[in-house]
Enzyme design. Structure first.
Site, PDB file in Angstrom:
ATOM      1  CE  LYS A 172      -1.638   2.428   3.509  1.00 34.66           C
ATOM      2  NZ  LYS A 172      -1.764   4.026   2.813  1.00 34.66           N
ATOM      3  CD  GLU A 248      12.798   0.714  10.231  1.00 32.78           C
ATOM      4  OE1 GLU A 248      13.118   1.184  10.584  1.00 32.78           O
ATOM      5  OE2 GLU A 248      13.464  -0.953  10.632  1.00 32.78           O
ATOM      6  CB  CYS A 282      12.118   8.987  10.727  1.00 31.61           C
ATOM      7  SG  CYS A 282      12.674   7.883   9.415  1.00 31.61           S
ATOM      8  CD  GLU A 379       8.665  11.964  13.231  1.00 29.86           C
ATOM      9  OE1 GLU A 379       8.118  11.126  13.354  1.00 29.86           O
ATOM     10  OE2 GLU A 379      10.150  11.383  12.636  1.00 29.86           O
TER      11      GLU A 379
HETATM   12  C1  SIN Z   1      12.770   8.229   6.413  1.00 31.36           C
HETATM   13  O1  SIN Z   1      12.466   9.215   6.851  1.00 31.36           O
HETATM   14  O2  SIN Z   1      11.941   7.055   7.054  1.00 31.36           O
HETATM   15  C2  SIN Z   1      14.400   6.791   5.936  1.00 31.36           C
HETATM   16  C3  SIN Z   1      14.853   8.288   6.081  1.00 31.36           C
HETATM   17  C4  SIN Z   1      16.306   7.277   5.231  1.00 31.36           C
HETATM   18  O3  SIN Z   1      16.312   6.466   4.565  1.00 31.36           O
HETATM   19  O4  SIN Z   1      17.573   8.270   5.174  1.00 31.36           O
END
Ligand code: SIN
Length: 475
Positions: A172, A248, A282, A379
């Site tokens: 998805k 993640e 992230c 965040e």
């Molecule tokens: C992400 O922001 O989910 C991954 C970042 C990255 O792979 O550098």
């Protein structure tokens, strides 16, 4: 441009004929629309994947490895075209989008090499009565839910190891960036991935899509990248079927600058850690802890660097920060900045949305931020750098770790022993020591605490998509 869903190698409309509008975040205008999948389509995708998986898992590892290698070169052959799609629907600068395609492709090259190295083990039982044989068969059908911030790379980071290990997948993609996902899937098919091994079904209704996909008895695993908030919801749903998960999730990275850091290097690293891919990662530095002796110079130099960032349409020359993904992002960033300023933070540069079509926010540096300010708890996912001054090292480390997240941390010092000791005290899955970027397909990407479960990349990554079977054997 592919605008239908992909199930079993066929491009089809969703079973209810609905469409999802795709917006250009640099203007707010609709670019096009794609077919919207329904729960019935999610079920069909898992069905097809479960059939395709049997034949695919039976192929020789070398054969799968060679298909993965062909995926790597095919994606690179289409780097410019894919980058344009990414910039069109995500907004990131074209140079970043090209970098993302290279990063995305690399997951296939890396995992083509891992595919032929899924090793088991044989040992003699301590009693001497039998042998212990351990093997790692593929887990089965994997349902993948991917984010919009890396429209290509967050798909390939999951798909490459999953199919390398012999699984089939139902994906998805996010409704914000489905075009890249669909084109990547088409290219992977062109590279030799058999029909049904990769299925891609965008949807307007993620919740019912996910329920249908995970209620299917053939689904064995869920791999998700996205916020911790959504991750918790998906985990609860996976619990009902005791599905294997890889998650993640969000980050809240501290970026620590000691007095003895090389100031120029620290600012350069801070710009990468904060602004990479338009500050929507992230892994982004979310809280800057600067020691009292360097804090004024660091804040000033960071503010100068941020004020020089050219914000604009990712297709325009010289632009290094594109739009945010949607109006909600602008609102959320504005709320966090407002609360920090209300609590006494000083705006060193930026501090406001940009008044133009599309969804833009000024690169912002806030000085004098309190460690307890709301902006240090959330965040930010935008171009805002809050700087906190510290004097006491232990107290700073307590503050740095005082978050339920634990994805990434960054440390700048010229004293390597201090840097390594500080890195070891960080409650985070990844640490950049005198580096503003940690991501690498050859390294284990993932978080501690509520930043996730499992690792992607490195040698660990492919084993996430395998079962462990032990055979007690006598002969
Ligand atoms: C992400 O922001 O989910 C991954 C970042 C990255 O792979 O550098």
């Amino acid at each position: 441009m592919r605008d239908q869903i992909l199930i079993g190698g066929r491009w089809i409309d969703g079973s209810e004929g609905e469409r999802i509008p795709v917006l250009d975040p640099a203007t707010g205008d609709e670019i096009t629309s794609v077919a919207a999948g329904t729960p019935a389509d999610a079920t069909a995708a898992v069905d097809v994947a479960s059939k395709a998986q049997i034949g695919w898992a039976a192929t020789a590892p070398r054969e799968r490895a060679e298909v993965l290698r062909a995926c790597w070169s095919t994606l690179l052959d289409h780097q410019d075209e894919l980058a344009e799609l990414i910039t069109r629907e995500h907004g990131k600068p074209l140079a970043d989008a090209k970098g993302e395609v290279a990063y995305a492709a690399e997951f296939f090259r890396w995992n083509s090499e891992e595919t032929v190295r899924i090793h088991g083990m044989i040992a003699t039982a301590p009693s001497g009565a039998n042998k212990i044989i351990v093997r790692h068969p593929p887990v089965g059908v994997v349902v993948m839910v991917t984010p919009w911030n890396f429209p290509a790379a967050m798909i390939t980071r999951k798909v490459a190891p999953a199919i390398g290990a012999g699984n089939a997948v139902a994906i998805k993609p996010p409704k914000e960036t489905p075009l890249t996902a669909l084109r990547v899937a088409e290219l992977l098919q062109d590279a030799g991935v058999p029909d049904g091994v990769i299925n891609v079904v965008p949807t307007r209704n993620s919740g019912s899509w996910f329920d249908a996909a995970t209620e299917h008895t053939a689904t064995r695993m869920v791999s998700f990248t996205g916020s911790t908030e959504v991750g918790r919801v998906l985990l609860r749903r996976c619990a009902d079927r005791v599905l294997k998960v890889a998650m993640e999730l969000g980050g809240n990275a501290p970026f620590i600058v000691f007095d003895d850091a090389d100031l120029d290097a620290a600012v350069e690293g801070a710009m990468v850690a904060k602004m990479r891919h338009s500050a929507e990662t992230c892994t982004a530095a979310n809280r800057f802890f600067a020691e009292a002796g360097i804090a004024p110079a660091f804040t000033e130099a960071l503010a100068a660097a941020m004020s020089e960032v050219k914000v604009g349409n990712g297709f325009d020359d010289g632009v290094t920060c594109g739009p945010m993904i949607n109006p909600a992002a602008i609102e959320s960033i504005g709320t966090l900045v407002g609360a920090a300023v209300g609590a006494g933070a000083e705006v060193a540069t930026g501090g406001s949305p940009i008044d133009r079509p599309g969804f833009f926010y000024e690169p912002t540096v806030l000085g004098n931020v309190e460690p307890s300010s709301p902006i240090t708890r959330e965040e930010i996912f935008g171009p805002v750098a809050p700087v906190i001054t510290f004097t006491d090292h232990d107290e700073m480390i307590r503050h740095a770790n005082d978050t339920e997240m634990g994805l990434t941390a960054y440390v700048y010092t010229q004293d390597l022993a201090k840097g390594l000791a500080t890195a070891e005290r960080m409650e985070s899955g990844m640490v950049g020591l005198n580096r503003g970027a940690v991501s690498d397909p050859a390294a284990p990407f993932g978080g501690m605490k509520q930043s996730g479960l499992g690792r992607e990349g490195a040698s660990e990554g492919i084993y996430e998509f395998c079962e462990t079977q032990y055979i007690a054997a006598s002969w």
